[in-house]
Scaffold this active site. Structure first.
Site, PDB file in Angstrom:
ATOM      1  CB  SER A 116      -0.876  -0.026   1.006  1.00 54.26           C
ATOM      2  OG  SER A 116      -0.029  -0.164   2.324  1.00 54.26           O
ATOM      3  CD  GLU A 143      -5.494   2.199  -4.746  1.00 52.08           C
ATOM      4  OE1 GLU A 143      -5.999   3.607  -4.585  1.00 52.08           O
ATOM      5  OE2 GLU A 143      -4.554   1.820  -4.172  1.00 52.08           O
TER       6      GLU A 143
END
Ligand code: HEM
Length: 779
Positions: free
Chosen positions: A614, A647
């Site tokens: 992340s 994502e």
């Protein structure tokens, strides 16, 4: 040396000789000719890449074989792809040029139609203009424009097609009378298959022999034994001829027809194969003529002779021995590979989707039981079996670029001007994978062809047989063969992948829930046990919401998902048979890089690596491997089974193919992918972390209490959690780790400034919910 350079200098200085002048003039004329032949941009044509002089957009065909192979592989952005698929390549070009575009072969425009709307407009609505076949040299040389497939659109084609269709019907196509022939052939198929016992085998030759024998029975009145050498050679020759005639060098024959007569390479081989097929078919035709009994026609050939005799006084008649030879060739070429490949795909899909195979078995069991012989009469009662065949046909489109058509006049198509003589290529594969028509087009879902009552629905954009006046002449026969052969094989067998063959496998619990095979890898069995338990617990939470009113279905979902998950502590030994590796270990670049480096050594070249980081830079991890083009980010959100977002991160080195595979994978596991470059925090964290840090600073400055800030953001901005609640949920150590990392990358960026309060809480081990205290206290 010195002498040569003096000579060279004097050559430059002295006046040119007449021969040299002639050579220069010839070169100049050559260049002029080449440039004049350069396809000039024709106004109104669809867009497309700039063509080269002489060769148009097929300059690659001039490359020597090793380079050509390399190019074919590189152009897909996937160095390991074993074969270059023109239909996939052309579909990919739509991203650059839109749904209808043109390429040039030499001077001739090829118009590629990639949507159902464009294909229908050309082939159905403007059928009078677009029903011709291209009169390009390679077609002329091989087919002489005779037979049905490549006959020019006109009265001769019409006569021959009409006769062929009615003769096929006479021999039972579309009717029950052909069924016994097909079933008889199936007995040989089963016998051959049973010879292998429980051992794995390649069904290709058996299926191809059977399909070809069905045509042989109709055309020659006899079937061949599968061991018959002549039969085997003929089938091999036909397949080879097809393969050679779409060989990239053959494209050059359209530019320089004399190449076809070169005494070497694929040109010579194609000519020889053509001669062998001709000799085989002509011998059979001659035998028929010698033994013809007009009162008792045995087969297609006899019927043709009789019809030719009846028409002999008709000046307009096109029926003669020469034409017959090409028609028989057409029936074989068009009817063998297409149908047998479709059947082989069916078997492969059944092996890959055992749950679909189970449903087909169940339907067959209910309708036919063990003993009833499948018949067209059962079709209406077997919608799932039929939907399965249709879905295989949709997914595979065995004639992906159809058979090219030609514009017989200049005409307008989808608003573009298509000049007379342009070759029209309907990209059926792209129509079948169009996400505007098909929901999740890359997924194998036979149920898309069924309504809510389980009845079959016809979809107009399902066009494996093409459409319009030149729609496949063997459609009826093929459908009959597919249904009878497939259901009969399903009635007798269960098809499985050989145990030792590499199966596609993916990683992660979301992948498992969507049917992918997952291998969970960690450092010890103990951790793996915990992880598996964690997956089970999290799935239980999911089913509470997803299957609230059907707990049995929920339990089944968990069982099925966990069945797809296996574990291992040895990443290197697992990775050799994976297509995608998703790393989700500790957020530490060094540790991740070490893992990726090891995996890189053992993973097959095609395997894509993705990190679920992340906060770290994907590029830095990719650089630790040799597969930067096959490396990207897949950032899932917690709790993964519930959160839809993924994502997909593209580094500057990630190939388009890899990126698309990651997007496709995300969709396949039911997520909504968004894409982002490899920038700190990607999208969500990039906005979220600075927002949470700004809330901490607001609180630090004493401008508002943390409770009020949380209430304000929930009630004023509609956020489900306030920033402090969210920080506690995410973990203060994680948030600190992220902001510290970004701060070291961009020390002057005020959005990434560290917070003393956050640092203090982390030091005190008040990390949020997980430790019982963060900004708030938890029980
Ligand atoms: C699953 C099996 C098959 C598939 C997917 C298939 C597909 C196609 C396609 C896409 C075309 C081009 C249509 C167009 O131009 O719009 C075609 C044409 C043709 N097919 Fe098939 N085909 C199959 C089986 C057969 C069989 C079994 C025969 C033999 C009887 C056959 C004979 C022909 C002929 C003669 C043409 C040319 C028609 C014309 O130009 O008028 N096909 N096929």
């Amino acid at each position: 040396m010195a002498e040569t350079s003096t000579e060279a200098r004097t050559w430059l200085l002295r006046p040119p000789t007449a021969t040299e002048l002639l050579l220069v003039a010839l070169c100049w004329l050559g260049c002029y000719w080449l440039l004049r032949r350069r396809p000039r941009p024709l106004s109104g044509l669809p867009p497309g890449p700039a063509p080269w002089p002489l060769v148009g957009n097929f300059a690659f065909a001039l490359l020597p074989p090793p380079l050509l192979r390399r190019w074919a592989v590189d152009v897909k952005g996937d160095r390991l792809s074993p074969a270059f698929s023109p239909h996939v390549f052309l579909t990919g070009l739509t991203k650059m040029y839109g749904s209808i575009f043109r390429l040039f072969v030499g001077n001739r425009p090829f118009i590629i139609l990639n949507t159902f709307g464009a294909v229908r407009e050309a082939l159905v609505q403007k059928a009078e203009v677009f029903s011709d076949r291209p009169s390009v040299p390679i077609v002329l040389m091989i087919t002489h424009h005779k037979g049905v497939i490549f006959a020019p659109y006109g009265p001769v084609w019409k006569q021959q097609r009409k006769f062929s269709l009615s003769t096929l019907r006479h021999f039972g196509v579309g009717r029950h009378s052909l069924e016994p022939k097909i079933i008889e052939e199936l007995n040989f198929v089963k016998e051959e298959m049973l010879k292998h016992g429980k051992n794995s085998f390649n069904p290709f030759p058996i299926i191809r022999n059977a399909v070809s024998n069905i045509i042989c029975s109709m055309a020659f009145g006899k079937r061949f034994n599968y061991e018959d050498e002549e039969f085997k050679t003929m089938l091999k020759n036909m397949a080879r001829a097809l393969e050679l005639s779409v060989n990239s060098y053959m494209i050059l024959v359209n530019i320089c027809p004399w190449l076809y007569y070169l005494p070497f390479g694929p040109f010579r081989e194609l000519r020889q194969t053509e001669l062998d097929i001709t000799a085989f078919l002509k011998r059979i035709i001659a035998q028929h003529r010698d033994t013809l009994d007009a009162a008792n026609p045995r087969d297609f050939i006899d019927m043709y002779f009789i019809h030719a005799e009846e028409e002999k006084n008709n000046k307009e008649s096109s029926f003669n021995d020469d034409y017959l030879f090409f028609i028989i060739g057409d029936l074989f070429i068009a009817g063998t590979d297409t149908t047998s490949n479709t059947l082989l795909w069916c078997l492969l899909y059944m092996s890959l989707y055992p749950e679909v195979q189970e449903k087909v078995h169940a339907e067959i069991e209910a309708v036919l039981g063990r003993d009833k012989v499948p018949s067209l009469a059962h079709k209406a009662q077997m919608p799932f079996t039929e939907a399965t065949i249709m879905e295989v046909q949709r997914m595979t489109a065995v004639v992906p670029l159809s058979i090219p058509r030609m514009a017989s006049e200049t005409a307008v198509l989808q608003g573009y001007t298509i000049p007379k003589g342009s070759v029209i290529v309907p990209n059926l594969w792209s129509v079948h994978r169009d996400p505007n028509i098909w929901e999740k087009p890359d997924e194998f879902q036979p149920s898309r062809f069924l309504d809510e009552n389980g009845q079959l629905i016809k979809k107009e954009s399902f066009i494996p047989f093409g459409m319009g006046k030149r729609v496949c002449m063997g459609e009826q026969l093929a459908k009959m063969e597919l249904f009878l052969i497939f259901s009969s094989l399903m009635q007798s067998f269960t098809f499985m992948y050989p145990e030792n063959a590499a199966k596609p496998s993916m990683e992660g619990r979301v992948a498992a829930a969507s049917g992918h095979t997952v291998v969970l890898v960690d450092q010890s069995d103990e951790i793996l046990k915990k992880s598996t338990k964690g997956i089970e617990d999290s799935l239980k939470r999911v089913i509470k919401k997803k299957f609230a009113d059907n707990p049995e279905a929920g339990a089944e979902f968990i069982k099925k998902t966990l069945k797809n998950v296996t574990t291992s502590t040895d990443a290197a030994s697992v990775v050799h048979s994976t297509d995608l590796v998703i790393e989700a270990i500790v957020e530490n670049l060094e540790v991740k890089n070490k893992l990726f480096k090891t995996l890189d050594k053992f993973a097959p070249e095609h395997t894509i690596f993705a990190s679920n980081t992340s906060s770290l830079q994907i590029t830095k991890m990719a650089n630790a491997t040799t597969r930067q083009d096959r490396f990207g980010g897949l950032h899932f959100f917690n709790p993964v089974p519930m959160m839809k977002l993924v994502e997909v991160i593209k580094t500057p080195m990630t190939s388009q193919k890899t990126f698309e595979s990651l997007v496709d994978f995300s969709k396949a596991v039911g997520k909504s992918p968004v894409s982002c470059k490899d920038t700190p925090g990607f999208i969500v964290n990039r906005l979220l972390v600075p927002y949470m840090m700004e809330a901490v600073r607001l609180f630090e400055r004493g401008d508002a209490s943390k409770e009020d800030i949380d209430v304000a953001m929930k009630l004023g901005a509609g956020y489900p959690m306030g920033p402090f609640e969210l920080l506690d949920y995410v973990g203060l150590d994680t948030s600190k780790y992220i902001i510290d990392g970004w701060h070291s990358l961009e020390p002057n960026n005020p959005l990434f400034a560290p917070s003393p309060l956050l640092n203090k809480l982390v030091e005190e081990k008040k990390l949020g919910k997980k430790t019982g205290e963060g900004f708030y206290k938890y029980k």
